[in-house]
Enzyme design. Structure first.
Site, PDB file in Angstrom:
ATOM      1  N   GLU A 504     -11.930 -50.837  14.575  1.00  0.00           N
ATOM      2  CA  GLU A 504     -12.327 -51.999  13.781  1.00  0.00           C
ATOM      3  C   GLU A 504     -13.658 -51.696  13.088  1.00  0.00           C
ATOM      4  O   GLU A 504     -14.630 -51.337  13.764  1.00  0.00           O
ATOM      5  CB  GLU A 504     -12.466 -53.220  14.701  1.00  0.00           C
ATOM      6  CG  GLU A 504     -11.150 -53.614  15.332  1.00  0.00           C
ATOM      7  CD  GLU A 504     -11.301 -54.227  16.724  1.00  0.00           C
ATOM      8  OE1 GLU A 504     -12.376 -54.752  17.052  1.00  0.00           O
ATOM      9  OE2 GLU A 504     -10.325 -54.146  17.501  1.00  0.00           O
ATOM     10  N   GLU A 535      -7.133 -53.680  20.164  1.00  0.00           N
ATOM     11  CA  GLU A 535      -7.715 -52.632  21.005  1.00  0.00           C
ATOM     12  C   GLU A 535      -6.664 -51.787  21.723  1.00  0.00           C
ATOM     13  O   GLU A 535      -6.803 -50.582  21.872  1.00  0.00           O
ATOM     14  CB  GLU A 535      -8.679 -53.242  22.038  1.00  0.00           C
ATOM     15  CG  GLU A 535     -10.008 -53.716  21.467  1.00  0.00           C
ATOM     16  CD  GLU A 535      -9.914 -55.031  20.701  1.00  0.00           C
ATOM     17  OE1 GLU A 535      -8.847 -55.678  20.757  1.00  0.00           O
ATOM     18  OE2 GLU A 535     -10.892 -55.420  20.043  1.00  0.00           O
ATOM     19  N   GLN A 557     -14.759 -51.561  19.617  1.00  0.00           N
ATOM     20  CA  GLN A 557     -16.004 -52.050  19.024  1.00  0.00           C
ATOM     21  C   GLN A 557     -17.100 -52.341  20.062  1.00  0.00           C
ATOM     22  O   GLN A 557     -18.237 -51.935  19.886  1.00  0.00           O
ATOM     23  CB  GLN A 557     -15.717 -53.283  18.181  1.00  0.00           C
ATOM     24  CG  GLN A 557     -16.808 -53.559  17.182  1.00  0.00           C
ATOM     25  CD  GLN A 557     -16.290 -54.381  16.013  1.00  0.00           C
ATOM     26  OE1 GLN A 557     -15.766 -55.481  16.194  1.00  0.00           O
ATOM     27  NE2 GLN A 557     -16.417 -53.853  14.819  1.00  0.00           N
ATOM     28  N   ASP A 560     -17.237 -54.851  26.167  1.00  0.00           N
ATOM     29  CA  ASP A 560     -16.634 -56.065  26.732  1.00  0.00           C
ATOM     30  C   ASP A 560     -15.167 -56.214  26.316  1.00  0.00           C
ATOM     31  O   ASP A 560     -14.390 -56.852  27.005  1.00  0.00           O
ATOM     32  CB  ASP A 560     -17.402 -57.293  26.255  1.00  0.00           C
ATOM     33  CG  ASP A 560     -18.876 -57.180  26.551  1.00  0.00           C
ATOM     34  OD1 ASP A 560     -19.356 -57.889  27.436  1.00  0.00           O
ATOM     35  OD2 ASP A 560     -19.560 -56.370  25.888  1.00  0.00           O
ATOM     36  N   TYR A 561     -14.805 -55.645  25.175  1.00  0.00           N
ATOM     37  CA  TYR A 561     -13.437 -55.814  24.669  1.00  0.00           C
ATOM     38  C   TYR A 561     -12.505 -54.679  25.074  1.00  0.00           C
ATOM     39  O   TYR A 561     -11.338 -54.654  24.693  1.00  0.00           O
ATOM     40  CB  TYR A 561     -13.470 -56.014  23.145  1.00  0.00           C
ATOM     41  CG  TYR A 561     -14.365 -57.187  22.818  1.00  0.00           C
ATOM     42  CD1 TYR A 561     -14.149 -58.410  23.453  1.00  0.00           C
ATOM     43  CD2 TYR A 561     -15.446 -57.074  21.973  1.00  0.00           C
ATOM     44  CE1 TYR A 561     -14.986 -59.484  23.235  1.00  0.00           C
ATOM     45  CE2 TYR A 561     -16.288 -58.150  21.742  1.00  0.00           C
ATOM     46  CZ  TYR A 561     -16.062 -59.353  22.381  1.00  0.00           C
ATOM     47  OH  TYR A 561     -16.892 -60.417  22.172  1.00  0.00           O
ATOM     48  N   HIS A 602     -21.248 -60.437  25.377  1.00  0.00           N
ATOM     49  CA  HIS A 602     -21.976 -59.422  24.613  1.00  0.00           C
ATOM     50  C   HIS A 602     -23.046 -58.735  25.421  1.00  0.00           C
ATOM     51  O   HIS A 602     -23.947 -58.123  24.879  1.00  0.00           O
ATOM     52  CB  HIS A 602     -22.575 -60.041  23.341  1.00  0.00           C
ATOM     53  CG  HIS A 602     -21.498 -60.489  22.411  1.00  0.00           C
ATOM     54  ND1 HIS A 602     -21.017 -61.774  22.402  1.00  0.00           N
ATOM     55  CD2 HIS A 602     -20.775 -59.806  21.499  1.00  0.00           C
ATOM     56  CE1 HIS A 602     -20.053 -61.865  21.514  1.00  0.00           C
ATOM     57  NE2 HIS A 602     -19.890 -60.693  20.953  1.00  0.00           N
TER      58      HIS A 602
END
Ligand code: TPP
Ligand code: MG
Length: 813
Positions: A504, A535, A557, A560-561, A602
Site C-alpha cells: 500500500e 495485507e 504498511q 499493527d496491521y 498505532h
C-alpha cells in the site's frame, strides 16, 4: 469470451473431436486407480494402520481433465482433494499416496511432505538436496498444501503474479530456468464451501485487479463437511455470486466458466479453452465445476449418511464421475464392457500392490530398529528384582509382542529399561553402553526426521552471510533515516534484478515514509508497486513470487496491521521449508514498521504474537534505519524468509550515512553492546533502545553503570550468548520492551536464563520492564502511562541496586 460463446464453441468442437482410445482408457484406468486407493485408504485408517485420511474420491474425472492443461513450468496451489490431479500430472503415485497416509518420513518415498503433514498434502521439490534450485521449467510445480481452508489462495495470487513480472520486466528475461516469458499458469483448486472464507474473496479481487494468469477450479460437491451450500454461499452458487467480477467486452475482470463434474468430454474442452485464455491473454479464469460427488464423505472422521438425504445419496451414486465416464465410453463405442472391466481390475490390482509396497517400506526400518533393540536387551534381564518382579524382562516381552511397532514403542521401551536396571546389577555396565548407543543413534535419526529444516540449512542460510561493517568517515554526512533506506534500496534494486517491492502506497509516492522515494520512476511500475489494501494477499503475492525464484519485499504498511496477514504468515510462509522437508524455500522479506506512535492501533509492538507464531521466519528488530538497511542487505544474500520491523519514529531522525551503502551487512542473531557497564545488564531492541539509552544516562548520575545490549534480532536470538557473558560480569539483568507482560521479554528471559544458563551468575532477581496488559492509549500521556518509559527502566534498575546495596542506593520513595 462470455460463458455463452464458449459453450457454443464447445459443442462444435465436441462433434469434431476424435477420441484417442489409448488416452481415454488410460484416463479411465487412472480414475479407477485413484478411486481404489481412496477406498483402501479409508480402510487403512479404520483398521488402525493410518491415523487419519482425507481423499479425492468423486473428483477424479474432473481433475484428470484439468491436469491435461498443466504444463512444465506451471504451478499449482490446491488442497487435499487433488490426488488425481497430481497423479494425472505425473507428480504423485499410488505408492506415494499410501506412504503419505502412513506418515512416511523418507522424502524419497514421500517427496510431498516427508511425513510432516496429513495425507494428500502435496508438493514438488524445487530444491536439490544441497539447497540449490532445480530448473523449474523442466518440471510441473506444485506449491505445498496447507490444511486451513482457502489458505492456498493468497499464495496462488503470487504464483500467477510472477508470470506477469517475468513477461513484463526486462531485467528478468534471462532467467530461463524460472520462466518462459511468463507463459506459466497458476492452477488453484478449492472446495465450494471454502469459498466462504475471506481469503478466497481477497484473492479473487486481487487477481481481477492484477490481471494475471491464474485459473481456479471450484470443486462444488455441495457441502463443506456436513454444511450445505445454502449456508455457505449467497444464492447457493459461487459463479452467480461472482457475477460482478466477470470480464465483459469493455472491462477486464475474471473469466467465469461452468462445467459438470462428471462430464469427461465436456470438461476436457472447457479446461482446454479456459486455460488457453489464461495463458495467452494473461487473465484470471474461474471454473465453477458443479455436480461433483464425494462417495466416501468428507474424511475418515465421520460418515456422510449422517447429513446427506437419501435423494442426495442417490444422486451421488448416479452421477458418480467414473460411472458416467464408463457410460460415455460405451455410448461412444470407444471400448467394450469387458475391456472396461479389465481396466478396472487392473487398477484394483495396482492399488493393492502400491499399498503393500508402501506399508512394507514404511514398516521394515522400524521393525529392524526394534530387532536391533531386542538383540541388545533380550536375555539380559536385571534379576535383582528391585521392583519385586523382572521389569526389564517384562518390557522386553511387551515390545516383542507388538506386531507393528512404531518408533515411539522402541524408544520408550529403551528408555524405561535403562531406568529399571538397578545400579548394582552386574549387567548394567554393558547394557547401559549398548542401549545408550542405540538411543543416541535413534535420537539423531528422529531429530532428522521430525525436527529439521525449519529454516534454510544449506549454505544459502541467511545465518551464513558474513558481517560487513558499515563504514563511516569522520565527515560522513548525517541524513534523515528514511534517506539511508531509500539510498540503500536504490543500490539493491540496481544490484539484484530479481528484487521487487509492493504494498500500500509503496509505489508512486515511495511509501508513506518515503523510503522508496523516486524508485518507481527509476525502476518501473512493476518493480516498485502500489497494491490495494489487502495485507494477506500482499504477503501471498510475496510468497508466490519467492517460490518462483524472485526476491520480493512485501510491504505491510504498519506492524499493527500484520495481523491481517498473520494467517498466511504463520500457516503458510513460516512452515514452507519445514513442511516440504527442505523441498521449497520462500525467501520473502516482509518489511514493516512499528513501535511508539500513540493509540491502540498505532503504537503496538506485539512481538510475542509474532515470534511465537512464525517460527521459520527470522525476525529483525532494528533500532534505527542504518541497522534496518544492514538487515535487508544480509537477507538478500541468503535465502530465508524474514520480517523486518523498522522503528516508526526513526524516519526523520538523523543518522550518519554509511559510506558502503547497500554493501554492509548486519549478521542475524548477534546482539550489539551499545554501552559497556559493570552493574546491570539491560537487554532491549527496536525503538526501546533509544529510551534505554536515556535511562542509562540518568542512572549514570547515580553512579550506576549499565551494560546496554541491543539484541537486534529476536529470531534467531543471541547465537553467541553475548548476553550471558555480560551477566557473568554484572550478575544482574533487566529485559525491557513495549510488548505485554510475559511477552517478548519472557521469551528473552527464557533464552538467556535457560538456554544460555545465565541464572547461574545472577545475584539478584531478574526483572522485566514492559507495557501494560492492554493496548496503549492515545496521546503522549496515554503513551506515558501505558508504555514503559525511561523512568520505569531507571526505577527497575535502581531497585535492584537497592536490593544489593541499600546503603549506597537508599529507597527512593
Ligand atoms: C480455516 C479452517 N476451518 C475449518 C477447517 C475444517 N475443515 C476442513 S475441510 C472443511 C470443509 C471444506 O469444504 P469444501 O471447501 O467444500 O471442500 P470439500 O472438502 O467439500 O472438497 C472444513 C470445515 C479447516 N481445515 N480450516
Ligand atoms: Mg465441498
Amino acid at each position: 469470451m462470455s460463458t455463452k460463446t464458449l459453450k457454443k464453441e464447445k459443442v462444435q468442437k465436441d462433434i469434431i473431436k476424435k477420441w484417442d482410445k489409448k488416452e481415454v482408457l488410460n484416463d479411465y484406468r487412472l480414475a479407477n486407480l485413484s478411486r481404489q486407493i481412496s477406498i483402501m485408504g479409508r480402510k487403512e485408517v479404520l483398521t488402525g494402520k493410518a491415523k487419519f485420511g482425507i481423499f479425492g474420491d468423486g473428483k477424479e474425472v474432473a481433475q484428470i481433465a484439468l491436469a491435461k492443461q498443466y504444463r512444465e513450468g506451471d504451478w499449482r496451489s490446491g488442497y487435499y482433494r487433488d490426488q488425481t490431479f497430481m497423479m494425472a500430472a505425473g507428480l504423485f503415485t499410488a505408492e506415494e499416496f499410501f506412504a503419505q497416509l502412513y506418515g512416511e518420513t523418507d522424502v524419497k518415498l514421500n517427496p510431498g511432505n516427508g511425513g510432516r503433514s496429513f495425507n494428500n498434502h502435496f508438493s514438488t521439490r524445487s530444491l536439490n538436496d544441497n539447497g540449490s534450485w532445480k530448473d523449474l521449467m523442466k518440471q510441473k510445480n506444485s506449491s505445498a498444501d496447507i490444511s486451513p481452508t482457502a489458505g492456498q489462495m493468497a499464495r496462488w495470487v503470487g504464483l500467477a503474479y510472477a508470470s506477469k513480472l517475468f513477461r513484463n520486466i526486462n531485467e528478468l528475461k534471462g532467467f530461463k530456468t524460472l520462466s518462459d516469458n511468463g507463459n506459466e499458469v497458476a492452477f488453484g483448486t478449492i472446495g465450494d464451501a471454502s469459498t466462504s472464507e475471506g481469503q478466497f474473496w481477497e484473492a479473487i479481487n486481487a487477481v481481477g485487479v492484477l490481471q494475471v494468469p491464474a485459473v481456479v477450479a471450484v470443486w462444488d460437491d455441495g457441502y463443506g463437511i456436513s454444511v450445505p451450500k445454502k449456508y455457505q454461499t449467497t444464492k447457493g452458487s459461487i459463479s452467480e455470486a461472482l457475477k460482478g467480477f466477470e470480464r465483459t467486452k469493455d472491462k477486464p475482470g475474471i473469466v467465469i466458466l461452468k462445467g459438470k463434474g462428471w462430464d469427461y468430454p465436456g470438461l476436457i474442452k472447457l479446461f482446454e479453452e479456459g486455460v488457453e485464455i489464461a495463458r495467452k491473454e494473461h487473465v484470471p479464469v474461474l471454473f465453477h465445476i458443479e455436480e461433483i460427488t464425494q462417495p466416501q464423505g468428507h474424511s475418515t472422521s465421520g460418515s456422510h449418511e449422517r447429513y446427506k438425504s437419501p435423494e442426495r445419496l442417490k444422486f451421488e451414486e448416479e452421477f458418480d464421475g467414473i460411472r458416467k465416464m464408463r457410460e460415455w465410453i460405451l455410448s461412444e463405442k470407444i471400448a467394450t464392457e469387458s475391456e472396461l472391466d479389465n481396466v478396472e481390475n487392473q487398477a484394483t490390482e495396482e492399488a493393492k500392490e502400491a499399498k503393500k509396497l508402501a506399508w512394507k517400506k514404511f514398516k521394515d526400518p522400524v521393525r529392524e530398529e526394534r530387532d536391533k533393540l531386542i538383540e541388545i536387551i533380550d536375555n539380559r534381564s536385571c534379576m535383582c528384582k528391585r521392583e519385586g518382579y523382572d521389569k526389564v524382562g517384562t518390557i522386553t516381552g511387551e515390545l516383542k509382542k507388538i506386531i507393528d511397532p512404531i518408533r515411539k514403542d522402541n524408544f520408550s521401551s529403551a528408555k524405561k529399561i535403562l531406568r529399571h536396571v538397578c545400579t548394582d546389577c552386574n549387567i548394567r555396565g554393558k547394557l547401559q553402553k549398548d542401549l545408550s548407543q542405540w538411543l543416541d543413534r535413534n535420537y539423531d535419526d528422529n531429530q532428522e526426521r521430525y525436527n529439521t529444516k525449519l529454516y534454510n540449512e544449506s549454505e544459502k542460510s541467511a545465518l551464513n552471510v558474513a558481517e560487513v561493517k558499515p563504514v563511516f568517515k569522520a565527515d560522513s554526512t548525517e541524513v534523515a533515516g528514511r534517506e539511508i533506506l531509500r539510498d540503500n534500496w536504490d543500490y539493491l534494486f540496481g544490484k539484484y534484478p530479481k528484487l521487487v517491492t509492493f504494498g500500500e502506497d509503496a509505489g508512486y509516492i515511495g511509501g508513506v515514509n518515503q523510503s522508496y522515494e523516486g524508485l518507481q520512476k527509476k525502476y518501473g511500475e512493476l518493480r516498485v508497486t502500489d497494491t490495494g489494501i489487502r495485507e494477506q494477499t500482499i504477503l501471498g503475492q510475496g510468497l508466490g513470487l519467492a517460490l518462483r525464484g524472485l526476491r520480493p519485499v512485501a510491504e505491510i504498511q504498519y506492524f499493527d496491521y500484520l495481523l491481517y496477514a498473520l494467517q498466511t504468515l504463520s500457516d503458510d510462509l513460516a512452515t514452507t521449508h519445514y513442511r516440504t522437508a527442505g523441498g521449497q524455500v520462500a525467501p520473502v522479506i516482509i518489511s514493516t514498521r512499528g513501535h511508539r506512535l500513540e493509540g491502540i492501533w498505532h503504537s503496538g509492538s506485539p512481538l510475542s504474537m509474532v515470534i511465537n507464531s512464525i517460527r521459520g521466519v527470522y525476525v529483525c528488530v532494528p533500532r534505527n534505519m542504518t541497522q534496518a538497511a544492514g538487515f535487508y542487505n544480509t537477507l538478500l544474500e541468503g535465502e530465508d524468509p524474514a520480517l523486518v520491523i523498522e522503528p516508526l519514529n526513526g524516519y526523520r531522525l538523523r543518522e550518519k550515512k554509511p559510506e558502503n551503502i547497500g554493501e554492509y551487512k548486519i549478521p542475524l542473531g548477534v546482539p550489539e553492546i551499545l554501552n559497556e557497564g559493570t552493574d546491570v545488564t539491560l537487554v532491549t531492541y527496536g525503538s526501546c533502545v533509544r529510551i534505554a539509552q536515556d535511562a542509562v544516562e540518568q542512572l549514570k548520575e547515580f553512579d550506576i553503570s549499565v551494560e546496554l545490549i541491543d539484541v537486534q534480532t529476536l529470531l534467531p536470538f543471541d547465537r553467541k550468548h553475548i548476553i550471558a557473558e555480560s551477566i557473568k560480569k554484572t550478575n544482574k539483568v533487566v529485559f525491557f520492551d513495549e510488548d505485554v507482560p510475559g511477552g517478548a521479554t519472557a521469551f528473552m528471559m527464557q533464552k538467556v536464563l535457560e538456554d544460555q544458563k545465565a541464572y547461574y551468575y545472577l545475584d539478584a532477581e531478574p526483572r522485566t520492564v514492559t507495557a501494560k496488559e492492554h493496548r496503549p492509549a492515545y496521546t503522549s500521556d496515554g503513551d506515558y502511562f501505558s508504555n514503559p518509559n525511561a523512568e520505569d527502566v531507571f526505577e527497575a534498575i535502581y531497585a535492584m541496586m537497592n536490593e544489593v546495596n541499600p546503603k549506597k542506593y537508599p529507597e527512593l520513595y
